[in-house]
Design a protein around this motif. Sequence first.
Motif, PDB file in Angstrom:
ATOM      1  N   TYR A 160     -34.638   8.906  36.640  1.00 23.04           N
ATOM      2  CA  TYR A 160     -34.188   9.368  35.325  1.00 23.04           C
ATOM      3  C   TYR A 160     -34.118  10.893  35.276  1.00 23.04           C
ATOM      4  O   TYR A 160     -33.126  11.481  34.859  1.00 23.04           O
ATOM      5  N   VAL A 181     -20.887   7.728  37.759  1.00 22.79           N
ATOM      6  CA  VAL A 181     -21.257   8.183  36.418  1.00 22.79           C
ATOM      7  C   VAL A 181     -21.654   6.987  35.562  1.00 22.79           C
ATOM      8  O   VAL A 181     -22.715   6.970  34.919  1.00 22.79           O
ATOM      9  N   LEU A 221     -25.402   6.102  34.141  1.00 25.90           N
ATOM     10  CA  LEU A 221     -25.665   6.072  32.694  1.00 25.90           C
ATOM     11  C   LEU A 221     -26.276   4.734  32.281  1.00 25.90           C
ATOM     12  O   LEU A 221     -27.243   4.689  31.513  1.00 25.90           O
ATOM     13  N   HIS A 222     -25.739   3.632  32.809  1.00 29.39           N
ATOM     14  CA  HIS A 222     -26.293   2.305  32.504  1.00 29.39           C
ATOM     15  C   HIS A 222     -27.724   2.187  32.992  1.00 29.39           C
ATOM     16  O   HIS A 222     -28.591   1.675  32.294  1.00 29.39           O
ATOM     17  N   ARG A 243     -29.911   4.502  33.525  1.00 31.70           N
ATOM     18  CA  ARG A 243     -30.830   5.319  32.713  1.00 31.70           C
ATOM     19  C   ARG A 243     -31.239   4.569  31.446  1.00 31.70           C
ATOM     20  O   ARG A 243     -32.404   4.597  31.044  1.00 31.70           O
ATOM     21  N   ASN A 244     -30.270   3.894  30.797  1.00 31.79           N
ATOM     22  CA  ASN A 244     -30.605   3.105  29.605  1.00 31.79           C
ATOM     23  C   ASN A 244     -31.584   1.985  29.955  1.00 31.79           C
ATOM     24  O   ASN A 244     -32.528   1.710  29.220  1.00 31.79           O
ATOM     25  N   LEU A 277     -35.108   3.321  30.389  1.00 28.59           N
ATOM     26  CA  LEU A 277     -35.793   3.570  29.110  1.00 28.59           C
ATOM     27  C   LEU A 277     -36.303   2.258  28.517  1.00 28.59           C
ATOM     28  O   LEU A 277     -37.426   2.180  28.021  1.00 28.59           O
ATOM     29  N   LEU A 278     -35.457   1.222  28.600  1.00 30.70           N
ATOM     30  CA  LEU A 278     -35.816  -0.052  27.991  1.00 30.70           C
ATOM     31  C   LEU A 278     -36.975  -0.724  28.737  1.00 30.70           C
ATOM     32  O   LEU A 278     -37.938  -1.187  28.133  1.00 30.70           O
ATOM     33  N   ARG A 298     -40.485   1.179  28.662  1.00 27.49           N
ATOM     34  CA  ARG A 298     -40.775   1.662  27.311  1.00 27.49           C
ATOM     35  C   ARG A 298     -42.255   1.879  27.062  1.00 27.49           C
ATOM     36  O   ARG A 298     -42.637   2.662  26.197  1.00 27.49           O
ATOM     37  N   VAL A 339     -41.777   7.865  28.761  1.00 27.18           N
ATOM     38  CA  VAL A 339     -40.663   7.342  27.962  1.00 27.18           C
ATOM     39  C   VAL A 339     -40.983   7.496  26.479  1.00 27.18           C
ATOM     40  O   VAL A 339     -40.128   7.895  25.680  1.00 27.18           O
ATOM     41  N   GLN A 340     -42.233   7.216  26.106  1.00 30.73           N
ATOM     42  CA  GLN A 340     -42.609   7.336  24.699  1.00 30.73           C
ATOM     43  C   GLN A 340     -42.447   8.766  24.212  1.00 30.73           C
ATOM     44  O   GLN A 340     -41.977   9.007  23.100  1.00 30.73           O
ATOM     45  N   LEU A 372     -40.415  10.974  25.550  1.00 35.95           N
ATOM     46  CA  LEU A 372     -38.975  11.265  25.555  1.00 35.95           C
ATOM     47  C   LEU A 372     -38.311  10.725  24.295  1.00 35.95           C
ATOM     48  O   LEU A 372     -37.466  11.388  23.687  1.00 35.95           O
ATOM     49  N   VAL A 373     -38.716   9.514  23.886  1.00 34.18           N
ATOM     50  CA  VAL A 373     -38.127   8.920  22.677  1.00 34.18           C
ATOM     51  C   VAL A 373     -38.464   9.782  21.469  1.00 34.18           C
ATOM     52  O   VAL A 373     -37.610  10.057  20.620  1.00 34.18           O
ATOM     53  N   LEU A 419     -16.928   3.842  29.718  1.00 38.21           N
ATOM     54  CA  LEU A 419     -17.622   5.117  29.500  1.00 38.21           C
ATOM     55  C   LEU A 419     -18.305   5.145  28.133  1.00 38.21           C
ATOM     56  O   LEU A 419     -19.389   5.710  27.984  1.00 38.21           O
ATOM     57  N   PRO A 468     -22.138   2.848  27.658  1.00 40.85           N
ATOM     58  CA  PRO A 468     -23.495   3.367  27.887  1.00 40.85           C
ATOM     59  C   PRO A 468     -23.939   4.376  26.832  1.00 40.85           C
ATOM     60  O   PRO A 468     -25.142   4.456  26.539  1.00 40.85           O
ATOM     61  N   GLN A 526     -25.053   2.230  23.992  1.00 45.44           N
ATOM     62  CA  GLN A 526     -26.298   1.549  24.364  1.00 45.44           C
ATOM     63  C   GLN A 526     -27.485   2.498  24.317  1.00 45.44           C
ATOM     64  O   GLN A 526     -28.578   2.127  23.939  1.00 45.44           O
ATOM     65  N   ARG A 527     -27.249   3.744  24.742  1.00 48.04           N
ATOM     66  CA  ARG A 527     -28.325   4.728  24.727  1.00 48.04           C
ATOM     67  C   ARG A 527     -28.802   4.973  23.299  1.00 48.04           C
ATOM     68  O   ARG A 527     -30.006   4.967  23.018  1.00 48.04           O
ATOM     69  N   THR A 572     -30.708   1.914  22.204  1.00 52.71           N
ATOM     70  CA  THR A 572     -32.010   1.818  22.865  1.00 52.71           C
ATOM     71  C   THR A 572     -32.996   2.798  22.243  1.00 52.71           C
ATOM     72  O   THR A 572     -34.139   2.439  21.931  1.00 52.71           O
ATOM     73  N   LEU A 573     -32.544   4.048  22.035  1.00 50.74           N
ATOM     74  CA  LEU A 573     -33.445   5.042  21.454  1.00 50.74           C
ATOM     75  C   LEU A 573     -33.873   4.622  20.052  1.00 50.74           C
ATOM     76  O   LEU A 573     -35.043   4.764  19.685  1.00 50.74           O
ATOM     77  N   LEU A 589     -36.473   1.834  20.401  1.00 52.17           N
ATOM     78  CA  LEU A 589     -37.775   2.303  20.867  1.00 52.17           C
ATOM     79  C   LEU A 589     -38.464   3.145  19.792  1.00 52.17           C
ATOM     80  O   LEU A 589     -39.683   3.100  19.644  1.00 52.17           O
ATOM     81  N   GLN A 590     -37.646   3.884  19.014  1.00 57.35           N
ATOM     82  CA  GLN A 590     -38.223   4.676  17.927  1.00 57.35           C
ATOM     83  C   GLN A 590     -38.832   3.745  16.879  1.00 57.35           C
ATOM     84  O   GLN A 590     -39.956   3.961  16.415  1.00 57.35           O
ATOM     85  N   ARG A 627     -39.957   0.791  17.330  1.00 57.26           N
ATOM     86  CA  ARG A 627     -41.163   0.221  17.922  1.00 57.26           C
ATOM     87  C   ARG A 627     -42.350   1.164  17.784  1.00 57.26           C
ATOM     88  O   ARG A 627     -43.442   0.765  17.417  1.00 57.26           O
ATOM     89  N   GLN A 628     -42.068   2.452  18.096  1.00 54.93           N
ATOM     90  CA  GLN A 628     -43.139   3.458  18.004  1.00 54.93           C
ATOM     91  C   GLN A 628     -43.638   3.580  16.578  1.00 54.93           C
ATOM     92  O   GLN A 628     -44.845   3.583  16.325  1.00 54.93           O
TER      93      GLN A 628
END
Lengths: 250, 82
Positions: free
Chosen positions: A15, A219, A223-224, A226-227, A230-231, A234, A239-240, A242-243, B37, B40, B43-44, B47-48, B51-52, B54-55
């Motif tokens: 990452y 690319v 990108l996929h 990296r997602n 994170l998942l 988690r 990661v926490q 970073l979020v 393109l 993702p 999805q990012r 996902t964020l 996760l947020q 969840r936190q």
Amino acid sequence: MWQWFYKLGSPRYFYEMTTGFVPWLARATFLLLAIGLVWGLGFAPPDYQMGDNYRIIYIHVPTASGAIWIYAMMAVMAAMHMIWNIKVADMVAKSCALIGASFCAVALVTGAFWGKPTWGTYWIWDAKLTATLILFFVYVGVMALRSAFDSETAASKAASVLTLVGVVNLPIIYYAAYWWNTLHQRSSELGVRDASANPPEIWIPAVFSGFGLIGLIFVIIILHTRNEILLRERRAQWVQELVKQETGNA
Amino acid sequence: MPEFRFDSIADFFAMGGYGFYVWVSYGFFAVVMGYNLWLPYRQRANTLRLLQARQLRQHGQAGIESDLRQQQNAQQQQGEAH
């Protein structure tokens, strides 16, 4: 070199490495693709037999060979995941499926629209075409199988096995035009080995669009992945944090 | 330096009579690659957000639990005092 490769197996390292790298790769990709496609569409000379229709080559050939190479990469990652249980390898394999299916679809559709004016038909059950269609279904099958499991471990294992089984199809596509004399022509090697096949004005733009599409593959896969990192990571501290940083909540 | 092979823009779009085949191919390519393109990035963001949430939930729960503990402690201390 091997140590670096080994370190890439750590989700966090992957990452953090790609954070700075992806924007530059994306810029290079965009530049190469723009040069290759504009050159190919407007500046390369027309083919003496196919006229301007042959300009489809600048996307057809790189997406068709890309579909094969993405599958090969997915299979290597699946094997690495099965043998050494490397988590990142499985995430990369998962990221390969959609872009591979997309390349396969583009190769089939551009081939159809190239075939209609040159062969007189959009589709024929030629060996190479049929094997490529099967590759598309294998990609879709791998994606469907992975999403059919609730357990992530079971999904990864099943998808890896199916991916490895599907490898038999790759040499069939690659050598189809040599093993069976149906309709799809053999590769003209872009005139690199046989200078009379194609002049450089025709194959140089193909080199640009080819490298551009290789860049695009990486690319999108990065990108996929990296997602996915994170998942799946988690619960990890980094990661926490970073979020928190990315979403601006403390 | 390679020269532009068409006389006009209209000529360029016509592609010597093959315009339909060439532009459908390039159009399909552009749409599929654009989708690949865009996906993702979406999805990012998803996902964020996930996760947020969840936190916040975990922090919220932890916060409520520690509040309860404090209350209980306070009540116990009061009870001991009486």
